[in-house]
Write an enzyme that holds these catalytic residues in place. Structure first.
Site, PDB file in Angstrom:
ATOM      1  N   THR A   1       8.157   3.501   2.408  1.00 30.26           N
ATOM      2  CA  THR A   1       7.582   4.919   3.331  1.00 30.26           C
ATOM      3  C   THR A   1       8.693   5.821   3.315  1.00 30.26           C
ATOM      4  OG1 THR A   1       5.837   3.573   3.539  1.00 30.26           O
ATOM      5  CG2 THR A   1       5.601   5.832   4.624  1.00 30.26           C
TER       6      THR A   1
ATOM      7  N   ALA B   1       6.487  10.219   9.586  1.00 34.96           N
ATOM      8  CA  ALA B   1       5.943   8.756   9.136  1.00 34.96           C
ATOM      9  C   ALA B   1       7.535   7.925   9.165  1.00 34.96           C
ATOM     10  CB  ALA B   1       5.455   8.581   7.676  1.00 34.96           C
TER      11      ALA B   1
ATOM     12  N   GLY C   1       6.237  -2.158   8.711  1.00 41.80           N
ATOM     13  CA  GLY C   1       6.280  -3.167   8.610  1.00 41.80           C
ATOM     14  C   GLY C   1       6.534  -4.738   9.204  1.00 41.80           C
ATOM     15  N   GLU C   2       7.882  -4.355   9.235  1.00 42.69           N
ATOM     16  CA  GLU C   2       8.530  -4.975   9.641  1.00 42.69           C
ATOM     17  C   GLU C   2       8.499  -5.403  11.298  1.00 42.69           C
ATOM     18  OE1 GLU C   2      11.062  -6.383   5.855  1.00 42.69           O
ATOM     19  OE2 GLU C   2      10.467  -4.309   6.936  1.00 42.69           O
TER      20      GLU C   2
ATOM     21  N   GLY D   1       0.727  -1.246   0.276  1.00 38.89           N
ATOM     22  CA  GLY D   1      -0.447  -0.119   0.145  1.00 38.89           C
ATOM     23  C   GLY D   1       0.834   1.684  -0.322  1.00 38.89           C
TER      24      GLY D   1
END
Length: 760
Positions: A532, A715, A719-720, A490
């Site tokens: 990101t 930001a 994810g990890e 995403g």
């Protein structure tokens, strides 16, 4: 001036809007690599070794070549590959197979069915050799070598946050030919420090080989293009893949073009694995070649997370201060260590805590299993399982609350990591505070028999990579952002959000385009929680550049200084005079088409973050254990995580939900099992267990925001970290429910049943 002063109106960051690709994926309109036909393409099917270790005596392809529709049967001698070491330079085994499932030949036919039929007709004569499958046996001095020939491995670790850290040489390393590397981190005299500790706990922990279990199998198409080759692949990084293929095939970089396909999941497993083989085949045959692995081929021949054997001892002072750590880790790299995670484990075993002294020794070990690869937060779930289990035991030994012990020792900015570098800003304390106050943790002492609540903390350090982006204005007043990053989770939605926030647009006025390597700005691999953070920073810079150009044009139109303008709802207007302004649509008309008075609005961003941005997480698991069967059921689950700043709440929660589900898989279900001959015995989803909808409980997410100083709008990559503490939290909950400490994953019903019977 601050962003809030430059861009006014409703903020788009922080909401919970759908992903930009949600409609195409939900409706089935999204096209993956296997869905896109290539004119004139032939189809490949792999011939896989049935032996874990053997010499290749000969390969007879005559009968297969006579099969209907077969175009060619390619072996290693048919491929033009540069000199080098590791699996990449041996896309087909040449003289020796070193794991069951290793590709030996590639059958190419006019259809997948014809290729599959002809695979059975390829006659490979093998001379079986002794295989070594157990990592402890592999490090013994008299262990059989997992590989008779040389074959040095190559590794690329920079994408996972540990680049630039040199390994010390361990003079006490096991004297075995199967030890591929020694990674030592030491500080002070850990052994002496442990002797002086008020409490010391230790344990031996085992974690299994775990497959990434992505929905889309490995898929690659390649075709000759000019003097080189073009590739469309289910890859996590187009620029990495381009350099990888050029290096392996000995081609000039500019003759390789890579197109990133829509990605059906990766989790670290889709980084340049089969692209060299398919590209070499296309160049050999001078026609397009497509290879789409079956699920059984994917299980047998790819690059899952490696198994680990961890011996860990930690000690603390009477007040709970963590003092010393000793670790010895054998990391089973399988037959190839091209993507060895051993260097990671040496530092990650220290977790997110301060230590006075440490002695961490990790040995990469070659065995005759499939080559190891990356999987969401490489080695972090494994090392956190060991460390967080002992942290709980240490808290009990000292009579301290488990959260309080963690909080007292939580690393803060400037504390030293086990690799000697300093921790940057991190939000571990804030996540622990949220966990301490959570109602689920508060009720841990008020549970019926057979139930338990466990907690664990962890983090992923993140990574930073150079990235570029372009942000251009279109004729309709919207903007297009061009990147070279692959959207795996995403991230295109995050790029659109960053751009919209900076330019004062609605998110649907921003289009994100991922170009191929011939057109895109440089981009990082989609891994290591860096897209990101790194790519987003480049998009931010490109949007800021475009904004300055827009302000300059509006200033000329309105005859006012740029610093006296503000942007609100796609209108640039004088501060304090909202009725007098010029819209983005009006500016778009003036910078596109014939006779334009202004140059195009095209912002460029080129950045690399100054430092990494760790994301901390704390998980709380509530389980029930059935005393009759030993089955463990997770009743409820809380994921608490520092995300820096929320760009899109739905994306954050999605990452946290997915990480929790995978953590439950690590803890209770998942393991690749090989028999005594090295054959994979659970190479399909019929036999390989992953959590299903019935075994994943409601997952509550608690988002903590500790803005990253160098992240886009604050930001950071998340994810990890979303998976790291989960296996340990479940294991600690099972321990609370049963009074028995399980030190091997997954915690199966049989393990629990035997432990309960032994203690009854």
């Amino acid at each position: 001036m601050a962003l809030a002063e430059e861009v006014r109106g409703r903020s788009v960051a922080g909401g919970a809007s759908p992903r930009v690709d949600s409609v195409s994926k939900i409706t089935g309109a999204a096209e993956y690599t296997a869905d896109i036909p290539v004119a004139g393409a032939v189809h490949g099917r792999l011939v896989l070794s049935p032996h874990a270790h053997a010499r290749i005596v000969g390969i007879d392809v005559a009968e297969a070549l006579q099969a209907p529709g077969v175009v060619a049967v390619l072996t290693a001698d048919d491929l033009t590959v540069a000199e080098g070491g590791g699996r990449a330079f041996e896309p087909l085994a040449r003289s020796e197979v070193v794991f069951a499932g290793q590709p030996v030949a590639l059958v190419v036919a006019e259809s997948q069915a014809a290729a599959e039929d002809a695979v059975q007709a390829v006659d490979v004569e093998y001379e079986p050799l002794e295989a070594v499958l157990d990592v402890e046996r592999a490090v013994e001095a008299d262990a059989p070598p997992a590989r008779m020939g040389g074959g040095e491995d190559e590794a690329d670790m920079s994408m996972h946050g540990d680049a630039g850290v040199d390994a010390e040489v361990d003079e006490a390393a096991p004297a075995s030919p199967n030890v591929t590397g020694e990674h030592v981190r030491t500080e002070g005299d850990a052994a002496a420090e442990l002797e002086s500790c008020a409490a010391v706990v230790e344990g031996r922990f085992r974690t299994p080989w775990v497959h990434q279990s992505y929905l889309e199998t490995q898929s690659v198409s390649a075709w000759p293009e000019g003097e080189g080759v073009a590739i469309r692949a289910a890859t996590q990084g187009i620029f990495f893949t381009r350099a990888h293929v050029a290096h392996v095939l000995g081609l000039p970089l500019t003759t390789v073009r890579v197109i990133g396909g829509t990605l059906g999941g990766g989790f670290g497993g889709k980084i340049g694995l089969f692209e060299p083989l398919v590209a070499a085949a296309a160049l050999r045959l001078r026609r397009p070649v497509t290879l789409v692995l079956t699920r059984s081929e994917d299980f047998a021949s790819t690059n899952p997370a490696p198994g680990c054997l961890i011996d860990l001892k930690i000690g603390a002072a009477a007040d709970g201060e963590l003092r010393a750590l000793e670790a010895r880790i054998l990391l089973d790299e399988g037959a190839f260590a091209d993507f060895s995670a051993a260097p990671f484990a040496a530092g990650r075993i220290g977790g997110p805590y301060r230590w006075t002294s440490w002695d961490s020794r990790v040995y990469g070990v070659r065995t005759n299993r499939v080559g190891s690869g990356a999987y969401r937060a490489p080695t972090a779930p494994q090392t956190a399982f060991a460390l967080e289990s002992l942290i709980d035991q240490l808290a009990a030994r000292l009579g301290l609350d488990p959260v309080e012990l963690r909080f007292r020792n939580a690393a803060v900015e400037g504390d030293r990591r086990l690799d000697g570098t300093a921790w940057p800003m991190l939000g571990l304390r804030e996540t622990l505070e949220a966990a301490r106050d959570h109602p689920l943790w508060q009720r841990r002492s008020d549970l019926p028999n057979g139930e338990g609540i466990g907690i664990a903390a962890g983090l992923f350090p993140g990574a930073k990579m150079a990235a570029g982006a372009v942000c251009r204005m279109d004729a309709d007043g919207g903007v297009t952002v061009v990147t070279g990053s692959v959207d795996m989770s995403g991230t295109d939605t995050a790029m659109a959000t960053i751009t919209a926030e900076i330019l004062g647009l609605e998110r649907d006025q921003v289009r994100v385009v991922a170009a191929d390597t011939a057109l895109a700005p440089q981009a990082p691999v989609s891994g290591g929680s860096t897209v990101t953070y790194s790519q987003g920073s480049a998009v931010r810079a490109a949007a800021e550049d475009a904004r300055e150009q827009l302000l300059k044009i509006a200033a000329e139109e309105l005859e006012i200084a740029p610093e006296d303008l503000e942007i609100a709802d796609a209108v640039i207007r004088p501060v304090g005079t909202p009725s007098r302004g010029v819209s983005f649509v009006e500016i778009a008309r003036k910078v596109t088409g014939f006779g334009t008075p202004y140059p195009p609005v095209e912002g460029h961003g080129r950045t690399v973050p100054t430092d990494i941005a760790p994301s901390a997480a704390v998980h709380i698991a509530h389980v029930r254990v059935d005393p009759e069967s030993g089955a463990v059921r997770v009743l409820s689950y809380v994921s608490i995580q520092d995300v820096g700043r929320v760009l899109n709440r739905a994306l954050c929660e999605g990452q946290m939900h997915g990480g929790a589900a995978q953590a439950i898989g690590w803890a209770l279900y998942e393991q690749l099992e090989h028999d005594e001959s090295g054959q994979l015995v659970n190479g399909s989803f019929v036999d390989y267990a992953i959590p299903d909808s019935d075994s994943v409980p409601p997952i509550e997410t608690v988002i903590v925001e500790v803005p990253a100083p160098y992240g886009p709008l604050g930001a950071k990559g998340i994810g990890e970290s979303a998976v790291v503490p989960g296996p340990a939290a479940v294991a600690n909950a099972v321990a609370a429910a049963t009074g028995h400490r399980f030190q091997e994953l997954p915690i199966t019903p049989e393990q629990v049943w035997r432990a309960l019977r032994a203690s009854s």
